[in-house]
Scaffold this motif. Structure first.
Motif, PDB file in Angstrom:
ATOM      1  N   PHE A   1     -56.230 -12.107  19.835  1.00 42.26           N
ATOM      2  CA  PHE A   1     -57.588 -11.759  20.235  1.00 42.26           C
ATOM      3  C   PHE A   1     -57.914 -12.356  21.600  1.00 42.26           C
ATOM      4  CE2 PHE A   1     -61.961 -13.329  20.585  1.00 42.26           C
ATOM      5  CZ  PHE A   1     -62.632 -12.117  20.654  1.00 42.26           C
ATOM      6  N   LEU A   2     -57.616 -13.639  21.784  1.00 43.15           N
ATOM      7  CA  LEU A   2     -57.896 -14.291  23.064  1.00 43.15           C
ATOM      8  C   LEU A   2     -57.094 -13.666  24.206  1.00 43.15           C
ATOM      9  CD1 LEU A   2     -58.153 -18.048  22.019  1.00 43.15           C
ATOM     10  CD2 LEU A   2     -60.006 -16.515  22.728  1.00 43.15           C
ATOM     11  N   ILE A   3     -55.873 -13.298  23.940  1.00 41.97           N
ATOM     12  CA  ILE A   3     -55.054 -12.670  24.979  1.00 41.97           C
ATOM     13  C   ILE A   3     -55.634 -11.318  25.372  1.00 41.97           C
ATOM     14  CG2 ILE A   3     -52.785 -11.624  25.422  1.00 41.97           C
ATOM     15  CD1 ILE A   3     -51.610 -14.086  23.893  1.00 41.97           C
ATOM     16  N   GLU A   4     -56.098 -10.536  24.415  1.00 43.45           N
ATOM     17  CA  GLU A   4     -56.749  -9.258  24.741  1.00 43.45           C
ATOM     18  C   GLU A   4     -58.012  -9.494  25.566  1.00 43.45           C
ATOM     19  OE1 GLU A   4     -55.700  -6.074  24.450  1.00 43.45           O
ATOM     20  OE2 GLU A   4     -53.848  -7.071  23.849  1.00 43.45           O
ATOM     21  N   GLU A   5     -58.756 -10.539  25.241  1.00 44.77           N
ATOM     22  CA  GLU A   5     -59.949 -10.872  26.017  1.00 44.77           C
ATOM     23  C   GLU A   5     -59.578 -11.297  27.435  1.00 44.77           C
ATOM     24  OE1 GLU A   5     -63.350 -10.581  24.973  1.00 44.77           O
ATOM     25  OE2 GLU A   5     -62.221  -9.381  23.533  1.00 44.77           O
TER      26      GLU A   5
ATOM     27  N   ALA B   1     -55.021 -13.706  35.618  1.00 40.34           N
ATOM     28  CA  ALA B   1     -54.258 -13.773  34.369  1.00 40.34           C
ATOM     29  C   ALA B   1     -53.584 -15.138  34.232  1.00 40.34           C
ATOM     30  CB  ALA B   1     -53.227 -12.654  34.312  1.00 40.34           C
ATOM     31  N   LEU B   2     -52.962 -15.603  35.288  1.00 46.22           N
ATOM     32  CA  LEU B   2     -52.287 -16.908  35.234  1.00 46.22           C
ATOM     33  C   LEU B   2     -53.280 -18.036  34.987  1.00 46.22           C
ATOM     34  CD1 LEU B   2     -49.736 -16.472  38.156  1.00 46.22           C
ATOM     35  CD2 LEU B   2     -49.231 -16.494  35.692  1.00 46.22           C
ATOM     36  N   LYS B   3     -54.444 -17.963  35.607  1.00 44.34           N
ATOM     37  CA  LYS B   3     -55.469 -18.994  35.409  1.00 44.34           C
ATOM     38  C   LYS B   3     -55.916 -19.030  33.944  1.00 44.34           C
ATOM     39  CE  LYS B   3     -60.118 -20.264  37.014  1.00 44.34           C
ATOM     40  NZ  LYS B   3     -61.187 -19.893  37.973  1.00 44.34           N
ATOM     41  N   TYR B   4     -56.176 -17.866  33.366  1.00 42.43           N
ATOM     42  CA  TYR B   4     -56.603 -17.820  31.965  1.00 42.43           C
ATOM     43  C   TYR B   4     -55.515 -18.339  31.023  1.00 42.43           C
ATOM     44  CZ  TYR B   4     -60.547 -14.850  33.430  1.00 42.43           C
ATOM     45  OH  TYR B   4     -61.671 -14.346  34.015  1.00 42.43           O
ATOM     46  N   TYR B   5     -54.293 -17.902  31.220  1.00 41.16           N
ATOM     47  CA  TYR B   5     -53.186 -18.364  30.375  1.00 41.16           C
ATOM     48  C   TYR B   5     -53.008 -19.880  30.507  1.00 41.16           C
ATOM     49  CZ  TYR B   5     -51.243 -13.899  28.715  1.00 41.16           C
ATOM     50  OH  TYR B   5     -51.031 -12.708  28.073  1.00 41.16           O
ATOM     51  N   TRP B   6     -53.132 -20.397  31.723  1.00 41.04           N
ATOM     52  CA  TRP B   6     -53.020 -21.836  31.958  1.00 41.04           C
ATOM     53  C   TRP B   6     -54.148 -22.591  31.258  1.00 41.04           C
ATOM     54  CZ3 TRP B   6     -55.975 -24.385  36.253  1.00 41.04           C
ATOM     55  CH2 TRP B   6     -55.711 -25.750  36.325  1.00 41.04           C
ATOM     56  N   CYS B   7     -55.380 -22.122  31.410  1.00 36.11           N
ATOM     57  CA  CYS B   7     -56.519 -22.802  30.797  1.00 36.11           C
ATOM     58  C   CYS B   7     -56.430 -22.822  29.274  1.00 36.11           C
ATOM     59  CB  CYS B   7     -57.833 -22.162  31.253  1.00 36.11           C
ATOM     60  SG  CYS B   7     -58.262 -22.562  32.968  1.00 36.11           S
ATOM     61  N   LEU B   8     -55.780 -21.825  28.705  1.00 38.48           N
ATOM     62  CA  LEU B   8     -55.581 -21.801  27.250  1.00 38.48           C
ATOM     63  C   LEU B   8     -54.349 -22.596  26.818  1.00 38.48           C
ATOM     64  CD1 LEU B   8     -56.498 -18.118  26.336  1.00 38.48           C
ATOM     65  CD2 LEU B   8     -57.719 -20.206  25.696  1.00 38.48           C
ATOM     66  N   GLY B   9     -53.602 -23.132  27.783  1.00 40.75           N
ATOM     67  CA  GLY B   9     -52.417 -23.920  27.459  1.00 40.75           C
ATOM     68  C   GLY B   9     -51.205 -23.076  27.100  1.00 40.75           C
ATOM     69  N   LEU B  10     -51.216 -21.807  27.491  1.00 42.53           N
ATOM     70  CA  LEU B  10     -50.115 -20.912  27.148  1.00 42.53           C
ATOM     71  C   LEU B  10     -49.036 -20.849  28.223  1.00 42.53           C
ATOM     72  CD1 LEU B  10     -52.258 -18.004  25.653  1.00 42.53           C
ATOM     73  CD2 LEU B  10     -51.031 -19.810  24.412  1.00 42.53           C
TER      74      LEU B  10
END
Length: 175
Positions: free
Chosen positions: A12-16, A103-112
């Motif tokens: 869900f978070l990845i789709e967001e 995209a990279l910023k969001y993935y980083w902030c989520l720790g992915l």
């Protein structure tokens, strides 16, 4: 059941993330040809999302160099050249960098993913850099212009003992 629920929550978070990424990169961009149907736009976004996910998830599991990152921005722009029926022109460097960097910023902030090499260049962050004149990021057409903004920010980040991504995150929040 708990592991499955965790996967569902992460998906869900990845789709967001992708909704926010496309919204942020395509706002005010005017990339679509007049009279393109939403079905065609949706198909383009889905294809581009798949392409971006391959880049993000395969190439950014480890930190990458400026050169590799720039190459990926150019790849994104080049990839969009095959969507002539939907786009006025291939997506330029400004919109390509915004897609990838968001995209990279969001993935980083989520720790992915690990910390990204750059940050999303836009008006807000340019104002923090005091870059004059401001470059309309939706019309940023060259890597040289993009890298000038990144290098100006790099100086400020270094003065504060921060990485580029950390500096941008702090300054973006202080808008």
């Amino acid at each position: 059941m708990k592991a499955n629920l965790n996967n569902i929550k992460q998906n869900f978070l990845i789709e967001e993330i992708w909704l926010l990424t496309f919204g942020g990169a395509f706002q005010h961009s005017g990339i679509y040809k007049a009279n393109t149907k939403e079905k065609e736009r949706s198909y383009f976004r889905n294809m581009l999302k798949g392409y971006l996910e391959q880049i993000v998830l395969k190439k950014y599991k480890q930190p990458v160099s400026d050169e590799d990152h720039i190459e990926n921005i150019i790849r994104i722009s080049n990839y969009t050249a095959s969507f002539k029926e939907v786009l006025k022109a291939p997506i330029n460097i400004g919109i390509s960098q915004k897609l990838l960097n968001l995209a990279l910023k969001y993935y980083w902030c989520l720790g992915l993913l690990p910390e990204p090499p750059h940050f999303p260049v836009d008006r807000i962050i340019q104002q923090k850099i005091y870059k004059q004149p401001l470059v309309n990021w939706t019309q940023l057409n060259t890597i040289d212009m993009y890298m000038q903004i990144i290098n100006d920010a790099r100086v400020l980040a270094k003065q504060n003992n921060l990485s580029l991504a950390q500096w941008e995150l702090e300054n973006f929040l202080r808008r």
